[in-house]
Write a protein that holds these residues in place. Structure first.
Motif, short mmCIF file in Angstrom:
data_model
loop_
_atom_site.label_atom_id
_atom_site.label_comp_id
_atom_site.label_asym_id
_atom_site.label_seq_id
_atom_site.Cartn_x
_atom_site.Cartn_y
_atom_site.Cartn_z
N VAL A 175 0.84 -1.20 0.00
CA VAL A 175 0.00 0.00 0.00
C VAL A 175 0.87 1.25 0.00
CG1 VAL A 175 -1.67 1.32 1.37
CG2 VAL A 175 -1.99 -1.13 1.03
N GLY A 176 1.96 1.24 0.75
CA GLY A 176 2.88 2.37 0.74
C GLY A 176 3.45 2.61 -0.65
N CYS A 177 3.87 1.54 -1.30
CA CYS A 177 4.39 1.67 -2.67
C CYS A 177 3.30 2.15 -3.63
CB CYS A 177 4.96 0.33 -3.15
SG CYS A 177 6.49 -0.12 -2.35
N LEU A 178 2.08 1.68 -3.42
CA LEU A 178 0.96 2.09 -4.27
C LEU A 178 0.74 3.60 -4.16
CD1 LEU A 178 -1.30 1.00 -6.13
CD2 LEU A 178 -2.73 0.86 -4.10
N VAL A 192 2.94 5.89 -3.21
CA VAL A 192 4.08 6.60 -3.79
C VAL A 192 4.02 6.57 -5.32
CG1 VAL A 192 6.60 6.52 -4.06
CG2 VAL A 192 5.58 6.27 -1.80
N VAL A 193 3.76 5.40 -5.89
CA VAL A 193 3.70 5.30 -7.36
C VAL A 193 2.54 6.13 -7.89
CG1 VAL A 193 3.24 3.70 -9.27
CG2 VAL A 193 4.87 3.08 -7.50
N TRP A 194 1.39 6.07 -7.21
CA TRP A 194 0.27 6.89 -7.67
C TRP A 194 0.63 8.36 -7.65
CZ3 TRP A 194 -2.68 10.70 -5.32
CH2 TRP A 194 -3.80 11.10 -6.04
N GLY A 195 1.33 8.80 -6.60
CA GLY A 195 1.76 10.19 -6.52
C GLY A 195 2.72 10.54 -7.65
N VAL A 222 2.94 9.08 -10.61
CA VAL A 222 2.21 9.09 -11.88
C VAL A 222 1.34 10.35 -11.96
CG1 VAL A 222 0.37 7.94 -13.18
CG2 VAL A 222 2.25 6.60 -12.24
N TYR A 223 0.73 10.71 -10.85
CA TYR A 223 -0.16 11.88 -10.83
C TYR A 223 0.62 13.16 -11.12
CZ TYR A 223 -3.69 15.15 -9.19
OH TYR A 223 -4.58 16.18 -9.09
N THR A 224 1.86 13.25 -10.59
CA THR A 224 2.67 14.45 -10.82
C THR A 224 3.38 14.42 -12.16
OG1 THR A 224 4.55 13.48 -9.66
CG2 THR A 224 3.05 14.86 -8.37
N GLY A 225 3.38 13.29 -12.84
CA GLY A 225 3.99 13.20 -14.16
C GLY A 225 5.44 12.75 -14.15
N VAL A 226 5.98 12.39 -12.99
CA VAL A 226 7.37 11.91 -12.92
C VAL A 226 7.49 10.56 -13.61
CG1 VAL A 226 9.21 11.21 -11.34
CG2 VAL A 226 7.79 13.19 -10.79
N VAL A 227 6.50 9.70 -13.41
CA VAL A 227 6.45 8.39 -14.05
C VAL A 227 5.34 8.47 -15.10
CG1 VAL A 227 6.01 5.94 -13.68
CG2 VAL A 227 7.22 7.25 -11.95
N PRO A 228 5.59 7.94 -16.30
CA PRO A 228 4.57 8.06 -17.35
C PRO A 228 3.30 7.28 -17.02
CG PRO A 228 6.37 6.64 -18.07
CD PRO A 228 6.78 7.24 -16.77
N ARG A 229 2.20 7.80 -17.51
CA ARG A 229 0.90 7.13 -17.34
C ARG A 229 0.85 5.92 -18.26
NH1 ARG A 229 -3.14 10.26 -14.94
NH2 ARG A 229 -2.45 12.38 -14.53
N GLY A 230 -0.07 5.01 -17.96
CA GLY A 230 -0.28 3.84 -18.82
C GLY A 230 -0.94 4.26 -20.11
N LEU A 231 -1.09 3.34 -21.02
CA LEU A 231 -1.73 3.63 -22.30
C LEU A 231 -3.25 3.60 -22.16
CD1 LEU A 231 0.50 1.44 -24.63
CD2 LEU A 231 0.61 3.91 -24.30
N GLY A 232 -3.90 4.59 -22.64
CA GLY A 232 -5.36 4.64 -22.63
C GLY A 232 -5.92 4.56 -21.22
N SER A 233 -6.80 3.60 -21.00
CA SER A 233 -7.44 3.47 -19.69
C SER A 233 -6.70 2.48 -18.79
CB SER A 233 -8.89 3.00 -19.88
OG SER A 233 -8.90 1.73 -20.48
N SER A 234 -5.48 2.12 -19.11
CA SER A 234 -4.73 1.14 -18.33
C SER A 234 -3.95 1.78 -17.19
CB SER A 234 -3.78 0.37 -19.23
OG SER A 234 -2.75 1.23 -19.69
N ASN A 235 -4.20 3.04 -16.89
CA ASN A 235 -3.43 3.73 -15.86
C ASN A 235 -3.52 3.04 -14.50
OD1 ASN A 235 -1.76 5.83 -14.92
ND2 ASN A 235 -3.54 6.85 -14.05
N TRP A 264 -1.48 -0.10 -14.50
CA TRP A 264 -0.06 0.27 -14.54
C TRP A 264 0.44 0.62 -13.14
CZ3 TRP A 264 4.56 0.40 -16.56
CH2 TRP A 264 5.44 1.43 -16.25
N VAL A 265 -0.33 1.40 -12.41
CA VAL A 265 0.06 1.81 -11.07
C VAL A 265 0.13 0.59 -10.14
CG1 VAL A 265 -0.68 3.13 -9.04
CG2 VAL A 265 -0.81 4.16 -11.32
N VAL A 266 -0.84 -0.29 -10.21
CA VAL A 266 -0.85 -1.48 -9.35
C VAL A 266 0.32 -2.41 -9.69
CG1 VAL A 266 -2.15 -3.58 -8.80
CG2 VAL A 266 -3.32 -1.39 -8.88
N LEU A 267 0.55 -2.66 -10.97
CA LEU A 267 1.65 -3.55 -11.36
C LEU A 267 3.01 -2.98 -10.99
CD1 LEU A 267 0.44 -4.91 -14.82
CD2 LEU A 267 0.65 -6.15 -12.67
#
Length: 99
Positions: free
Chosen positions: A13-16, A18-21, A23-36, A39-42
């Motif tokens: 959950v902690g990693c989730l 952090v990764v969501w944050g 992705v939300y800020t744009g540091v990590v790219p979003r998934g393709l289409g509706s797979s965001n 992508w965050v969970v994986l």
């Protein structure tokens, strides 16, 4: 065992978060289409696995000892039941031969 599972879930959950944050800020790219979401969970799962492996080593060893003890207890109970059945079977055969 429950403690280890909860600790591992906490790391995930902690990693989730952090990764969501990221992705939300744009540091990590979003998934393709509706797979965001996937992508965050994986990505969280991939990051949390090695962290859990290293950080929870002692707790995993404790859980492993508990599992081994439980298996040994079950094996001993099965062996005791098998011995009782064998004794009862032998007694029945002896009584059947004397009748």
């Amino acid at each position: 065992m429950l403690r280890y599972t909860l600790m591992r879930l906490g790391i995930f959950v902690g990693c989730l978060v952090v990764v969501w944050g990221l992705v939300y800020t744009g540091v990590v790219p979003r998934g393709l289409g509706s797979s965001n979401g996937m992508w965050v969970v994986l990505l969280s799962l991939v990051i949390s696995a090695p962290i859990s492996f290293v950080a929870l080593r002692k707790e995993r060893d404790r859980a492993s000892v508990q599992v081994v003890q439980k298996v040994d207890r079950v094996k001993a109970n099965l062996e005791a039941n098998r011995s009782q059945e064998d004794g009862a079977d032998d007694a029945a055969r002896v009584q059947g031969q004397t009748s």
